[in-house]
Design an enzyme around this catalytic site. Structure first.
Site, PDB file in Angstrom:
ATOM      1  N   CYS A  84       0.807  -1.225   0.000  1.00 57.08           N
ATOM      2  CA  CYS A  84       0.000   0.000   0.000  1.00 57.08           C
ATOM      3  C   CYS A  84       0.841   1.276   0.000  1.00 57.08           C
ATOM      4  O   CYS A  84       0.291   2.374  -0.062  1.00 57.08           O
ATOM      5  CB  CYS A  84      -0.949  -0.012   1.194  1.00 57.08           C
ATOM      6  SG  CYS A  84      -1.996  -1.484   1.223  1.00 57.08           S
ATOM      7  N   LYS A 256      -9.331   8.333   2.799  1.00 56.12           N
ATOM      8  CA  LYS A 256      -9.817   6.962   2.578  1.00 56.12           C
ATOM      9  C   LYS A 256     -11.239   6.784   3.113  1.00 56.12           C
ATOM     10  O   LYS A 256     -11.926   5.837   2.726  1.00 56.12           O
ATOM     11  CB  LYS A 256      -8.879   5.947   3.224  1.00 56.12           C
ATOM     12  CG  LYS A 256      -7.541   5.774   2.509  1.00 56.12           C
ATOM     13  CD  LYS A 256      -6.708   4.680   3.157  1.00 56.12           C
ATOM     14  CE  LYS A 256      -5.363   4.501   2.475  1.00 56.12           C
ATOM     15  NZ  LYS A 256      -4.435   5.615   2.756  1.00 56.12           N
ATOM     16  N   PHE A 322       1.842  -3.272   3.893  1.00 58.41           N
ATOM     17  CA  PHE A 322       2.182  -4.584   4.419  1.00 58.41           C
ATOM     18  C   PHE A 322       3.656  -4.872   4.113  1.00 58.41           C
ATOM     19  O   PHE A 322       4.135  -4.604   3.002  1.00 58.41           O
ATOM     20  CB  PHE A 322       1.323  -5.673   3.778  1.00 58.41           C
ATOM     21  CG  PHE A 322      -0.086  -5.754   4.316  1.00 58.41           C
ATOM     22  CD1 PHE A 322      -0.518  -4.961   5.352  1.00 58.41           C
ATOM     23  CD2 PHE A 322      -0.987  -6.651   3.765  1.00 58.41           C
ATOM     24  CE1 PHE A 322      -1.809  -5.040   5.844  1.00 58.41           C
ATOM     25  CE2 PHE A 322      -2.287  -6.753   4.238  1.00 58.41           C
ATOM     26  CZ  PHE A 322      -2.697  -5.947   5.279  1.00 58.41           C
TER      27      PHE A 322
END
Length: 334
Positions: A84, A256, A322
């Protein structure tokens, strides 16, 4: 570097020499839908029916290569893959291409299209995705006490980075100056955020140490803020550790909440949002906060946009991925 600056602007023109033009477009996953769909074709219809376009459509460097072909970019075509954080890392890489003299103009950003039952099931079983299905429009709720994970989104965000001299020579419309990037790795867990924000703080300190940005200049921050219980809090802890009392005058937006999480595309679209926030001097809102988590020790722009101050101001865009990837980008008004 200090007096050259780098400027997202209205777009590369035809006068840009191909050997001085680059493309850096990231994807965290690549063409996962193509891969899964073509596997179904293989099982159901046989080898001869598998599309010959499968490999170009699934490879993560496909978007960068296609953009490079479209604009005739010969200085280099690259694809950072860091989950990400990929889109933000692509923009940082593009800055370095210009900073080191390899290119005058670079098309940079991130893209992702991964809304498919398998990725959704996988993220859900990792306990990373929200399970608030009754009101999906309210499921992405960064900083809210009821946040329970991210909502998957799709899309792309791309900026044109250009040396100040090249932009001035062609009369480009300049939106802001890129100050630099900060990078670090958590070295903590393949998926879980480091709870104290140690790695995020290191990336922010790296940004401050490698640029002329001062914490007192920062008035806006587009946070990574995916709406996970641990991740949202770790980021705020890191901001407070590095910025100290200066965090109190930073208007924080978690976009987001409105776009969902675009994975490798997040850093691209959120850089666009950060640049436009500086250009228009309006910080976008964070929606869906019914009850702010009392542990969030920061000024969150809630519900409605907020006007940013006049004069020289700076903004930061955070992206984490991640694997413990941390990328922090900084921009200044012009």
């Amino acid at each position: 570097w200090g007096d050259a600056g780098f400027t997202p602007n209205a777009g590369a023109d035809e006068s840009s020499a191909p050997e001085r033009l680059g493309s850096v477009i990231a994807s965290g996953i690549g063409g996962v839908i193509t891969l899964l769909d073509q596997y179904d074709v293989l099982k159901e219809k046989g080898v001869r029916r598998v599309s010959p376009h499968t490999v170009p459509m699934l490879m993560p460097n496909g978007p960068a290569a296609n953009v490079g072909l479209e604009v005739n970019a010969q200085a280099g075509v690259h694809t950072p893959v860091s989950a990400c954080a990929s889109g933000a890392e692509a923009i940082g890489y593009a800055v370095e291409m210009i900073r080191t003299g390899r290119a005058d103009v670079v098309v940079a950003g991130g893209t992702e299209a991964a809304i498919h039952p398998l990725p959704i099931a996988a993220f859900a079983n990792m306990m990373a995705m929200s399970k608030s299905n009754d009101e999906p429009e309210k499921a992405s709720r960064p900083y809210d006490t009821g946040r329970d994970g991210f909502v998957l989104g799709e899309g792309a965000g791309v900026v044109i980075l250009e040396s100040a001299e090249h932009a001035a020579a062609r009369g480009a419309k300049v939106y802001c100056e890129v100050l630099g990037q900060g990078l670090s790795a958590d070295a903590h867990h393949i998926a879980q955020p480091e709870p104290t924000g140690r790695g995020i703080a290191a990336a922010m300190q790296n940004l401050l140490d490698s640029s002329d940005l001062k914490p007192s200049e920062v008035v806006h921050l587009n946070a990574h803020a995916t709406s996970t219980p641990q991740g949202d809090l770790a980021e705020i802890k890191a901001l407070r550790k590095v910025l100290g009392d200066d965090l109190d005058h930073v208007a924080i937006s978690a976009t987001k909440s409105m776009t969902g999480h675009l994975l490798g595309g997040a850093g691209g679209i959120e850089t666009v949002a950060t640049v436009l926030a500086l250009h228009h001097r309006i910080a976008p809102p964070t929606i869906n906060i019914d009850e702010l988590d009392e542990a969030i020790d920061a000024d969150i722009v809630r519900g409605e946009p907020r006007v940013l101050p006049e004069g020289p101001i700076a903004a930061i865009n955070n992206s984490f991925g991640f694997g413990g990837h941390n990328v922090v980008l900084a921009f200044r008004s012009v």
